[in-house]
Design a protein around this motif. Sequence first.
Motif, short mmCIF file in Angstrom:
data_model
loop_
_atom_site.label_atom_id
_atom_site.label_comp_id
_atom_site.label_asym_id
_atom_site.label_seq_id
_atom_site.Cartn_x
_atom_site.Cartn_y
_atom_site.Cartn_z
N MET A 244 0.81 -1.21 0.00
CA MET A 244 0.00 0.00 0.00
C MET A 244 0.86 1.27 0.00
O MET A 244 0.50 2.27 -0.63
N ASP A 245 2.00 1.23 0.68
CA ASP A 245 2.88 2.41 0.68
C ASP A 245 3.33 2.76 -0.73
O ASP A 245 3.27 3.91 -1.16
N ILE A 248 0.40 4.10 -2.77
CA ILE A 248 0.08 5.49 -2.43
C ILE A 248 1.08 6.44 -3.05
O ILE A 248 0.72 7.48 -3.62
N TRP A 271 -2.24 12.77 0.57
CA TRP A 271 -1.81 11.37 0.52
C TRP A 271 -1.11 10.93 1.80
O TRP A 271 -1.25 9.78 2.23
N ILE A 272 -0.42 11.84 2.45
CA ILE A 272 0.20 11.49 3.74
C ILE A 272 -0.89 11.25 4.78
O ILE A 272 -0.81 10.32 5.58
N SER A 275 -2.59 7.91 4.17
CA SER A 275 -1.74 6.79 4.57
C SER A 275 -1.87 6.47 6.05
O SER A 275 -1.65 5.33 6.46
N LYS A 276 -2.24 7.45 6.86
CA LYS A 276 -2.38 7.23 8.29
C LYS A 276 -3.54 6.27 8.59
O LYS A 276 -3.55 5.62 9.63
N TYR A 278 -4.94 4.09 6.01
CA TYR A 278 -5.02 2.95 5.10
C TYR A 278 -3.71 2.20 4.92
O TYR A 278 -3.61 1.35 4.05
N SER A 279 -2.72 2.51 5.75
CA SER A 279 -1.49 1.73 5.71
C SER A 279 -1.00 1.52 7.14
O SER A 279 -1.78 1.63 8.08
N SER A 283 3.82 4.37 8.20
CA SER A 283 3.82 4.64 6.76
C SER A 283 3.87 6.11 6.42
O SER A 283 4.52 6.52 5.46
N SER A 284 3.15 6.94 7.18
CA SER A 284 3.09 8.36 6.82
C SER A 284 4.46 9.01 6.83
O SER A 284 4.78 9.82 5.95
N ILE A 287 6.37 7.63 3.73
CA ILE A 287 5.83 8.19 2.49
C ILE A 287 6.19 9.66 2.37
O ILE A 287 6.54 10.14 1.28
#
Length: 312
Positions: A244-245, A248, A271-272, A275-276, A278-279, A283-284, A287
């Motif tokens: 997912m990372d 994204i 998108w950051i 990511s918090k 959905y990943s 990840s944030s 990313i």
Amino acid sequence: MLSRRQLRIKAIKALYAHLKSDSDNMIASEKNMMNSIDKTYDLYFQMMTLPVELAHYAQQRQELAKQKKLPTYEDLHPNTRFIDNAVIRMIADSDTVNDRMAARKLGWSKYPELIRTLYNQLAATDYFQAYMSAPESSFKADAALLATFFEKELQECPMLDDVLEEQSILWSDDLPYIVMMILRSLSNLRPTHTELKVPAKFKSDEDPQFVRTLFEKSLVNYDSYQDYIEKFTSNWDVERIVFMDNLIIGTAMAELTSFPSVPVKVTLDEWIEISKYYSTPGSSTFINGVLDKIVESLTAEGRIKKAGRGLI
């Protein structure tokens, strides 16, 4: 109604489903994505009519009580404030709501147990009892009751989650956003309104093309974006970089290079933030760091071109 963030989430979910299923039919996957947007819009109407069903159930209870062999004074002279709620009546009389419910075959008729459970749950609350016993009624109080119901009761009803999942597997994730939109609609209502103002499915005419283009560009260029990303993640353990990372980051690249009117900062922030949710927890940060380097590189290559006020 759907924000650009919600459209981005729809796009990333559709991309994930397409790639994980090894599908080779981009048109079908894009159609599924647009259908999921339609379903989110349906959920707004489905949830907005929930208080109408509760009031209808309350009225049925009162009618049955009047038919008792030995009805009490309260049975014969029930408190109808909830049944007569002006906001509920406005929703029930809305042609826009009723037309959508009929056209999309929406409704709660198959779930009487849920309606009974939610009504009993609502009727037992302090705020409902205070509303029913207040010396005077008002449009403001009517709207406030519904707002409190949506804010407090839905998360306390596991049966609702089951019913929504039965109707659409997409609705559980969409519910928090839809509740927020319903609360916004309720806050904008005034007693002088003759019709419930329903938000449009898209906030602007450009939004349908935005989500389609984002999906198409991300998918068509997926392999080349992943190759590009590898240049900036060479020092990372590849096995620890979740799918997912990379998806994204690649989708953010598609947005950065395909939409001249969207500021770079907006794309990165959106998108950051996505990511918090959905990943993975870290990840944030990952990313954010990779995208900063990618933006610098793409800008140097002349691939990020922005036009418009404040963007040139």
